[in-house]
Every structure is written in structure tokens, then in C-alpha cells.
Scaffold this motif. Structure first.
Motif, PDB file in Angstrom:
ATOM      1  N   GLU A  33       0.835  -1.210   0.000  1.00  0.00           N
ATOM      2  CA  GLU A  33       0.000   0.000   0.000  1.00  0.00           C
ATOM      3  C   GLU A  33       0.868   1.258   0.000  1.00  0.00           C
ATOM      4  N   ASN A  34       1.974   1.202   0.742  1.00  0.00           N
ATOM      5  CA  ASN A  34       2.891   2.342   0.725  1.00  0.00           C
ATOM      6  C   ASN A  34       3.468   2.556  -0.668  1.00  0.00           C
ATOM      7  N   SER A  35       3.842   1.462  -1.342  1.00  0.00           N
ATOM      8  CA  SER A  35       4.391   1.577  -2.689  1.00  0.00           C
ATOM      9  C   SER A  35       3.356   2.182  -3.635  1.00  0.00           C
ATOM     10  N   ASP A  37       0.817   4.113  -2.796  1.00  0.00           N
ATOM     11  CA  ASP A  37       0.656   5.531  -2.450  1.00  0.00           C
ATOM     12  C   ASP A  37       1.802   6.365  -3.017  1.00  0.00           C
ATOM     13  N   ALA A  38       2.975   5.731  -3.190  1.00  0.00           N
ATOM     14  CA  ALA A  38       4.131   6.459  -3.726  1.00  0.00           C
ATOM     15  C   ALA A  38       4.107   6.479  -5.264  1.00  0.00           C
ATOM     16  N   GLY A  39       3.010   6.004  -5.839  1.00  0.00           N
ATOM     17  CA  GLY A  39       2.867   6.072  -7.295  1.00  0.00           C
ATOM     18  C   GLY A  39       3.665   5.027  -8.048  1.00  0.00           C
ATOM     19  N   VAL A  58      10.264  -4.176  -3.413  1.00  0.00           N
ATOM     20  CA  VAL A  58      11.013  -3.180  -4.182  1.00  0.00           C
ATOM     21  C   VAL A  58      10.040  -2.459  -5.095  1.00  0.00           C
ATOM     22  N   ASP A  59      10.027  -1.120  -5.028  1.00  0.00           N
ATOM     23  CA  ASP A  59       9.112  -0.384  -5.907  1.00  0.00           C
ATOM     24  C   ASP A  59       9.850   0.717  -6.658  1.00  0.00           C
ATOM     25  N   ASP A  60       9.181   1.278  -7.654  1.00  0.00           N
ATOM     26  CA  ASP A  60       9.762   2.387  -8.416  1.00  0.00           C
ATOM     27  C   ASP A  60       8.978   3.671  -8.159  1.00  0.00           C
ATOM     28  N   GLY A  63       9.806   7.545  -3.717  1.00  0.00           N
ATOM     29  CA  GLY A  63      10.898   7.480  -2.746  1.00  0.00           C
ATOM     30  C   GLY A  63      10.704   8.366  -1.528  1.00  0.00           C
ATOM     31  N   ILE A  64      11.731   8.328  -0.638  1.00  0.00           N
ATOM     32  CA  ILE A  64      11.675   9.078   0.624  1.00  0.00           C
ATOM     33  C   ILE A  64      12.945   9.923   0.717  1.00  0.00           C
ATOM     34  N   GLU A  65      12.819  11.156   1.144  1.00  0.00           N
ATOM     35  CA  GLU A  65      13.983  12.027   1.347  1.00  0.00           C
ATOM     36  C   GLU A  65      14.891  11.415   2.419  1.00  0.00           C
ATOM     37  N   ALA A  77       3.758   9.229  12.210  1.00  0.00           N
ATOM     38  CA  ALA A  77       4.472  10.148  11.326  1.00  0.00           C
ATOM     39  C   ALA A  77       4.096   9.750   9.905  1.00  0.00           C
ATOM     40  N   THR A  78       3.584  10.704   9.147  1.00  0.00           N
ATOM     41  CA  THR A  78       3.072  10.394   7.815  1.00  0.00           C
ATOM     42  C   THR A  78       3.233  11.584   6.883  1.00  0.00           C
ATOM     43  N   SER A  79       3.310  11.308   5.596  1.00  0.00           N
ATOM     44  CA  SER A  79       3.336  12.397   4.621  1.00  0.00           C
ATOM     45  C   SER A  79       1.954  12.569   3.994  1.00  0.00           C
ATOM     46  N   LYS A  80       0.955  11.789   4.508  1.00  0.00           N
ATOM     47  CA  LYS A  80      -0.317  11.716   3.780  1.00  0.00           C
ATOM     48  C   LYS A  80      -1.463  12.466   4.441  1.00  0.00           C
ATOM     49  N   LEU A  81      -1.205  12.964   5.630  1.00  0.00           N
ATOM     50  CA  LEU A  81      -2.273  13.595   6.402  1.00  0.00           C
ATOM     51  C   LEU A  81      -1.652  14.771   7.121  1.00  0.00           C
ATOM     52  N   GLY A  94      -2.802   4.592   2.861  1.00  0.00           N
ATOM     53  CA  GLY A  94      -2.360   4.786   4.240  1.00  0.00           C
ATOM     54  C   GLY A  94      -2.651   6.205   4.678  1.00  0.00           C
ATOM     55  N   PHE A  95      -2.654   6.445   5.984  1.00  0.00           N
ATOM     56  CA  PHE A  95      -2.805   7.821   6.478  1.00  0.00           C
ATOM     57  C   PHE A  95      -2.513   7.921   7.964  1.00  0.00           C
ATOM     58  N   ARG A  96      -2.264   6.776   8.626  1.00  0.00           N
ATOM     59  CA  ARG A  96      -2.115   6.835  10.081  1.00  0.00           C
ATOM     60  C   ARG A  96      -0.669   6.922  10.536  1.00  0.00           C
ATOM     61  N   GLY A  97       0.256   6.650   9.607  1.00  0.00           N
ATOM     62  CA  GLY A  97       1.657   6.705   9.982  1.00  0.00           C
ATOM     63  C   GLY A  97       2.047   5.698  11.041  1.00  0.00           C
ATOM     64  N   GLU A  98       1.415   4.521  11.004  1.00  0.00           N
ATOM     65  CA  GLU A  98       1.675   3.538  12.056  1.00  0.00           C
ATOM     66  C   GLU A  98       2.422   2.308  11.571  1.00  0.00           C
ATOM     67  N   ALA A  99       2.238   1.969  10.281  1.00  0.00           N
ATOM     68  CA  ALA A  99       2.661   0.648   9.821  1.00  0.00           C
ATOM     69  C   ALA A  99       4.163   0.433   9.973  1.00  0.00           C
ATOM     70  N   LEU A 100       4.968   1.362   9.445  1.00  0.00           N
ATOM     71  CA  LEU A 100       6.414   1.137   9.513  1.00  0.00           C
ATOM     72  C   LEU A 100       6.891   1.073  10.957  1.00  0.00           C
ATOM     73  N   ALA A 101       6.324   1.913  11.805  1.00  0.00           N
ATOM     74  CA  ALA A 101       6.702   1.877  13.221  1.00  0.00           C
ATOM     75  C   ALA A 101       6.369   0.515  13.828  1.00  0.00           C
ATOM     76  N   GLY A 142      13.440   4.856  -6.185  1.00  0.00           N
ATOM     77  CA  GLY A 142      12.343   4.066  -5.622  1.00  0.00           C
ATOM     78  C   GLY A 142      12.709   3.634  -4.219  1.00  0.00           C
ATOM     79  N   THR A 143      11.937   2.676  -3.696  1.00  0.00           N
ATOM     80  CA  THR A 143      12.130   2.252  -2.309  1.00  0.00           C
ATOM     81  C   THR A 143      12.272   0.736  -2.240  1.00  0.00           C
ATOM     82  N   ARG A 144      13.175   0.320  -1.348  1.00  0.00           N
ATOM     83  CA  ARG A 144      13.437  -1.107  -1.187  1.00  0.00           C
ATOM     84  C   ARG A 144      13.388  -1.360   0.308  1.00  0.00           C
TER      85      ARG A 144
HETATM   86  P1  ADP Z   1       1.276   5.811   6.301  1.00  0.00           P
HETATM   87  O1  ADP Z   1       1.328   4.994   5.070  1.00  0.00           O
HETATM   88  O2  ADP Z   1       0.023   5.658   7.054  1.00  0.00           O
HETATM   89  O3  ADP Z   1       1.627   7.246   6.061  1.00  0.00           O
HETATM   90  P2  ADP Z   1       3.550   4.209   7.134  1.00  0.00           P
HETATM   91  O4  ADP Z   1       4.079   3.916   8.478  1.00  0.00           O
HETATM   92  O5  ADP Z   1       3.087   3.075   6.329  1.00  0.00           O
HETATM   93  O6  ADP Z   1       2.381   5.265   7.314  1.00  0.00           O
HETATM   94  O7  ADP Z   1       4.644   4.998   6.323  1.00  0.00           O
HETATM   95  C1  ADP Z   1       5.170   6.200   6.863  1.00  0.00           C
HETATM   96  C2  ADP Z   1       5.623   7.129   5.766  1.00  0.00           C
HETATM   97  O8  ADP Z   1       6.755   6.580   5.108  1.00  0.00           O
HETATM   98  C3  ADP Z   1       4.607   7.346   4.666  1.00  0.00           C
HETATM   99  O9  ADP Z   1       3.712   8.392   4.988  1.00  0.00           O
HETATM  100  C4  ADP Z   1       5.485   7.691   3.469  1.00  0.00           C
HETATM  101  O10 ADP Z   1       5.782   9.060   3.451  1.00  0.00           O
HETATM  102  C5  ADP Z   1       6.764   6.947   3.752  1.00  0.00           C
HETATM  103  N1  ADP Z   1       6.874   5.703   2.965  1.00  0.00           N
HETATM  104  C6  ADP Z   1       6.721   4.443   3.426  1.00  0.00           C
HETATM  105  N2  ADP Z   1       6.907   3.548   2.438  1.00  0.00           N
HETATM  106  C7  ADP Z   1       7.162   4.260   1.316  1.00  0.00           C
HETATM  107  C8  ADP Z   1       7.453   3.902  -0.039  1.00  0.00           C
HETATM  108  N3  ADP Z   1       7.477   2.623  -0.439  1.00  0.00           N
HETATM  109  N4  ADP Z   1       7.688   4.897  -0.930  1.00  0.00           N
HETATM  110  C9  ADP Z   1       7.656   6.197  -0.524  1.00  0.00           C
HETATM  111  N5  ADP Z   1       7.364   6.574   0.732  1.00  0.00           N
HETATM  112  C10 ADP Z   1       7.156   5.635   1.650  1.00  0.00           C
END
Ligand code: ADP
Ligand code: MG
Length: 573
Positions: A33-35, A37-39, A58-60, A63-65, A77-81, A94-101, A142-144
Motif C-alpha cells: 500500500e505504501n508503494s 501511495d508512492a505512485g 522493491v518499488d519504483d 521514494g523518501i527524502e 508520522a506520515t506524509s499523507k495527512l 495509508g494515512f495513520r503513519g503507524e505501519a512502519l513503526a 524508488g524504495t526497497r
Molecule cells: P502511512 O502509510 O500511514 O503514512 P507508514 O508507516 O506506512 O504510514 O509509512 C510512513 C511514511 O513513510 C509514509 O507516509 C510515506 O511518506 C513513507 N513511505 C513508506 N513507504 C514508502 C514507499 N514505499 N515509498 C515512498 N514513501 C514511503
């Protein structure tokens, strides 16, 4: 690219919290879902041991700064909300910023990312919640992300994991849902180095369905498309003959997100009522799109359920779209049988029949007419009446331009009576047959109570009743179309249904059920010898009534042995 920010506490408290990481499949779902959302346009998923040892995505995407990498692992912590209002117009998965944590807390995670347009990327690791420094990383844009040894630091949870095969099945199911909802993305799933699923970007929905569910399913699908206000429904529903013993091949997507919704599943089931037997489930794949502020996705921890602003409108859209689609079809099941392989020394006209015709008739194809262009023949267009023979006092064999139709006389008549009753009831003018001498009926106290409680509804069906007390009810009229059966028989079937344990809950469904019981009692039975006139009348009514391909209980009324199938079986083609 939007930057990652920690949500302020007043937003955090409004988020439906809960544990989202239950098993490898939940990790895969969150990461893919994150991939998305990152297009991303291409997503590769590698697993080892059902995902318990390794999950690599692995996605294209964009990416993340590098500076944001540590933040990506922070809770909320999220870039989506940005603020609480955004929660009511969520346009990302996604929108809760919880999954990666959460994932970082229960595994060893390496996150590597290079933002599109940057020369280099960076990486960070998270070992059970302990973050490393950010280091440079030279990978493709992209992100791996690699998740190793899931739940290694939470042995209780690790113990709850099932066999590799089971966990893999859950992952495949998660990927299926994601791939069906995102037809413009390449998906590749590998397990222990072997490709499990490969879905190319160009494959449209029907092709994706064929990939995941097989040709047999894909070939029986009818496209559905409908709109109502701002809501749009599209997708496919399968022919009723493709029914299943469970609801697993029913998929609903709302704004690109797979969800469960009892009410909408019920709407589809309702649309198939009378085409499928009780206890069986149709196959369908439906996509509902609504403006983001018409649906609340923040009601369930894993977002597997949503809340609609106007539940009734959505229910109605789904019910009417599917029902209308099925109504227009010719749903006469076609009979097929395998043709035995021809031997070289065989002269087809000398060989005895491999199986009796009766055996051939036993096997009903699960792949009936695949397009609605094939319509049941209309005798109205054909001045000479169809040729029919009654067989076994139960079936009618009818020659049609398409082949030989085998009709179950009881099932067909039952459907015809049901449709006549239903149409009249909807118009509010069920013709009543008044009894010269009203008939007293002795019922059990439960039946009597139910009958009196539904007195008004029974009146609409043409059954007028009076309470005589002590479990006795006086019947003074019954529906005129049902004159083949006595009022007592008709009434008793209604009283039985009303007191039955499995009685349908809604008023509409109950009325339908009562009409079906009455029609069943009043219909011609198997064993009734019919005159030529009766056969002709039945066939003429078949042409006039709707939905005559199935009886109101969902059994087919007719089976077609097509001309092509006959030719094929007799080796004429
Ligand atoms: P959420 O998806 O709810 O924002 P996540 O914990 O899943 O929360 O991810 C936190 C943030 O990490 C995302 O808001 C996004 O900015 C960044 N991120 C995570 N995975 C990717 C990815 N594959 N490509 C780009 N950004 C990512
Ligand atoms: Mg996410």
C-alpha cells in the motif's frame, strides 16, 4: 514529494487504533500500500518461508527524502495527512503513519530509498525499534524494504504463525486484492526464489481475474456498470451457474481499497435471489467509487471496513445494478459432456455410444452461455408452435432453433405463477378468489400468532384471514392465479413458512418467500400428465414471463442441449 511529519496529538486521538501486524500477509499489505501511495508502477515482492524469514518489497515510486528516513519509523508520522479534517477526505491507502513503526518494532527492517530525480539515496535499519544512523545508499530510484525474522523478538506472536503454505496463501490473497484494485501496476510475487504470481501492467481486470481465478470463472463474467449521484459502480458478476459453497470469491473495493461490507454483500446476494439456491454463493468482483468525503475509512484498525455517508443509496445502487444486469440475461444452463478421444481404428458410426444419453444429461456445464447476445428463442417471432413431448410425466423436451431444451414442468410452472403473483402484488391488485363458505383452519398456536401478526401482508397477497380464537383462523379468500391447489393447501404452506425458524428477516424477502411457497404448492407437479393444450399454454407463458430460467428457489427450470453440442457429441463437427 510530500514530506513526513509527526501528527499532532489531537489528530492521533481521532485515529482508529489497533494492532495491524498480525502475520506476514499484513506486512505485505501495508508495504505494498505504501508503494502504491508512492505512485509505483512496478512492485516486486520476495518472500522466504511464507514471509516469516524475509519479506522484501522493491518499488519504483517517488521514494523518501534521506532526512525523512528516521521519521518514517516514528509512530503517527506520515506524509499523507496534515490535520484532523483530512481524515474525512482520505485519498491514499495509508494515512495513520503507524505501519512502519509497528513493523520496525517486531522485526529487523532495512529501509533504502532514493527519491526520484536525486543522484543518490540513503538507508536506515530498525532492529526491533532501535534505529541506526542514516547512511548513503546507491540503488535505483524508488524504495526497497526488507523485513527479516518477523516476530523474532515477540516469541508468543511467532508461535501463532501457521505453516509456510498457510502464510503464503494469506499473502497471495492480500496480493490478489491489491492487484485487482490496481490494474496499472506490474506485480511480481516470488516465494523462496520461485515466481508465484506475475501480473503484467497491461492486463485488464478480466485478464487479472483469469490469472487469479482461472478461465472458467473469467469466462462466465458479465460486466456491470452503473452510476447514481456521485457514486459509480463497475466490475463483474458471474453467471449464477458459477456458484460456490462459500463467499470467498466475492470481492468488494471502495475507492481502490478492498473491504468487507455485510450490507453490500447482502445487496448482491439479494440480486441473485431466485437464481441461486439457498446456502450457495455467487462469484462477483465489484468496484465502488465515491468522493472521498462520502466514505469514512477511519473506522477499522486494518481498514477492512468503511462507513458510507449514505448507506441506503449505496445499497440500492449495488442491488439494482446487479439485478438489472442479471435480469437481461438468458441464464438457461447448457449441458455439455466430454467427448471421448477418438481412436485411430475407430469408425465413429460403428462405435456404440460411450455413455447413455441420460448420463450426458446428468452433467451440467458450469460454463453456461457466456454472452448475453445468446437469448432464449422467442416463439412469438416464429408462428408455428414449438414441438414438445412430455417425458416421464415430468419433463418437456422442446425443439428450439438453438438445440433441445429440457424443461422441468414443475419448476417452470412454479416460476410462472410466482412471477404472475409478484407482478400483481407490486401493482397492488392481486385478484382474489372469494370462498363461498370461508374455511376454518386449525393451526398451532405459534402458526396462528404469526399468521395474525402478518394479517395485513397476507391480505396484499390475496389471503384474507380472520381470527376465530384458540388457534383457529378463518380463510375467506386466496389468490385467483393459484386455483390448481385448494385454499387449505395454499394457506397451510404460508402458515408453515411464517412459523419456520429460517424465515427471512426483511418484509420484502418474507413476502417473496411466501409467494414462492404458494407458487410451489399450486404448480403442476412432476407426475402430472399434461394435455397438448396444457403443454402449449405452459410454453406460451414461458415466453411471456420474466426470469423463467430458474424457479423461485434458484433451481434451473430448463437446460439446453445446444445444436452445436449435439453435433459435437455425435461427431458431426
Ligand atoms: P502511512 O502509510 O500511514 O503514512 P507508514 O508507516 O506506512 O504510514 O509509512 C510512513 C511514511 O513513510 C509514509 O507516509 C510515506 O511518506 C513513507 N513511505 C513508506 N513507504 C514508502 C514507499 N514505499 N515509498 C515512498 N514513501 C514511503
Ligand atoms: Mg502505510
Amino acid at each position: 514529494m510530500p514530506r513526513i511529519l509527526q501528527l499532532p496529538p489531537h489528530v492521533v486521538t481521532k485515529i482508529a487504533a489497533g494492532e495491524v501486524i498480525e502475520r506476514p500477509a499484513s506486512v505485505v499489505k501495508e508495504l505494498v500500500e505504501n508503494s502504491l501511495d508512492a505512485g509505483a508502477t512496478r512492485i516486486e515482492i520476495d518472500l522466504e518461508e511464507g514471509g516469516a524469514d524475509l519479506i522484501r518489497i522493491v518499488d519504483d515510486g517517488h521514494g523518501i527524502e534521506p532526512d525523512d528516513l528516521p521519521l518514517a519509523f516514528c509512530t503517527h508520522a506520515t506524509s499523507k495527512l496534515r490535520d484532523a479534517d483530512d481524515l474525512f477526505r482520505v485519498g491514499t491507502l495509508g494515512f495513520r503513519g503507524e505501519a512502519l513503526a509497528s513493523i520496525g518494532g517486531v522485526a529487523h527492517v532495512t529501509l533504502q530509498s532514493r527519491p526520484a530525480g536525486r543522484d543518490a539515496g540513503a538507508e536506515i535499519t530498525n532492529d526491533g525499534g532501535k534505529l541506526s544512523f542514516v547512511r548513503p545508499w546507491n540503488g535505483a530510484p524508488g524504495t526497497r524494504i526488507e523485513v527479516r525474522r518477523l516476530f523474532a523478538n515477540v516469541p508468543v506472536r511467532r508461535k501463532f504463525l501457521r505453516s509456510t503454505g498457510t502464510e503464503l496463501n494469506h499473502v497471495v490473497e492480500a496480493v490478489t486484492r491489491l492487484a485487482l484494485a490496481n490494474a496499472n501496476v506490474d506485480f511480481i510475487l516470488r516465494h523462496n526464489g520461485k515466481t508465484t504470481a506475475e501480473v503484467p501492467r497491461g492486463a485488464d481486470l478480466r485478464e487479472r481475474l483469469a490469472l487469479f481465478f482461472g478461465r472458467e470463472v473469467a469466462d462466465t463474467l458479465y460486466a456491470v456498470e452503473a452510476e447514481q449521484g456521485p457514486a459509480r459502480l463497475r466490475g463483474y458478476v458471474a453467471d449464477p451457474a458459477c456458484e460456490r459453497g462459500n463467499a470467498r470469491q466475492q470481492y468488494l473495493f471502495v475507492n481502490g481499497r478492498w473491504i468487507r461490507d455485510r450490507s453490500l454483500s447482502h445487496a448482491v446476494q439479494e440480486a441473485y435471489r431466485g437464481l441461486i439456491m439457498t446456502g450457495r454463493y455467487p462469484v462477483w468482483f465489484l468496484f465502488l467509487d465515491l468522493p472521498p468525503d462520502h466514505v469514512d475509512v477511519n473506522v477499522h484498525p486494518t481498514k477492512a471496513e468503511v462507513r458510507f455517508r449514505d448507506n441506503q443509496a449505496v445499497f440500492h445502487l449495488v442491488l439494482s445494478a446487479v439485478r438489472d444486469r442479471l435480469r437481461g440475461l438468458s441464464l438457461v444452463p447448457r449441458l455439455t459432456a466430454p467427448v471421448p478421444a477418438r481412436r485411430a481404428d475407430d469408425e465413429p458410426w460403428l462405435r456404440p455410444s460411450p455413455s447413455s444419453p441420460a448420463a450426458l444429461f446428468d452433467s451440467v456445464s458450469s460454463t453456461p452461455a457466456t454472452s448475453n447476445t445468446h437469448l432464449t428463442p422467442t416463439y412469438a417471432a416464429n408462428p408455428s408452435p414449438p414441438k414438445a413431448v412430455q417425458m416421464h410425466d415430468a419433463y418437456l423436451l422442446v425443439e428450439t432453433p438453438d438445440g433441445v431444451l429440457v424443461i422441468d414442468q414443475h419448476a417452470l410452472h412454479e416460476r410462472i405463477l410466482f412471477e404472475q403473483l409478484r407482478r400483481r402484488m407490486q401493482a397492488g391488485d392481486v385478484e382474489r378468489q372469494r370462498l363461498l363458505v370461508p374455511e376454518p383452519m386449525d393451526l398451532t398456536s405459534e402458526q396462528a400468532a404469526q399468521v395474525l401478526e402478518h394479517k395485513e401482508a397476507l391480505g396484499e397477497l390475496g389471503l384474507e384471514v380472520e381470527d376465530l380464537g384458540g388457534g383457529t383462523v378463518l380463510v375467506s379468500s386466496y389468490p385467483a392465479v393459484l386455483t390448481r391447489a385448494t385454499p387449505a393447501v395454499i394457506f397451510q404452506s404460508v402458515a408453515d413458512r411464517l412459523a419456520a425458524r429460517n424465515r427471512p428477516p426483511s418484509r420484502d424477502a418474507l413476502l417473496n418467500d411466501l409467494m414462492a411457497s404458494m407458487a410451489c404448492r399450486a404448480a403442476i407437479k412432476a407426475g402430472d400428465r399434461l394435455s397438448a393444450e396444457e403443454i402449449a399454454a405452459l410454453l406460451a407463458q414461458r415466453e411471456l414471463a420474466d426470469n423463467t430460467h430458474h424457479c423461485p428457489h434458484g433451481r434451473p427450470t430448463s437446460l439446453l442441449f445446444s445444436r452445436e453440442e449435439l453435433d459435437r457429441q455425435f461427431r458431426r463437427t
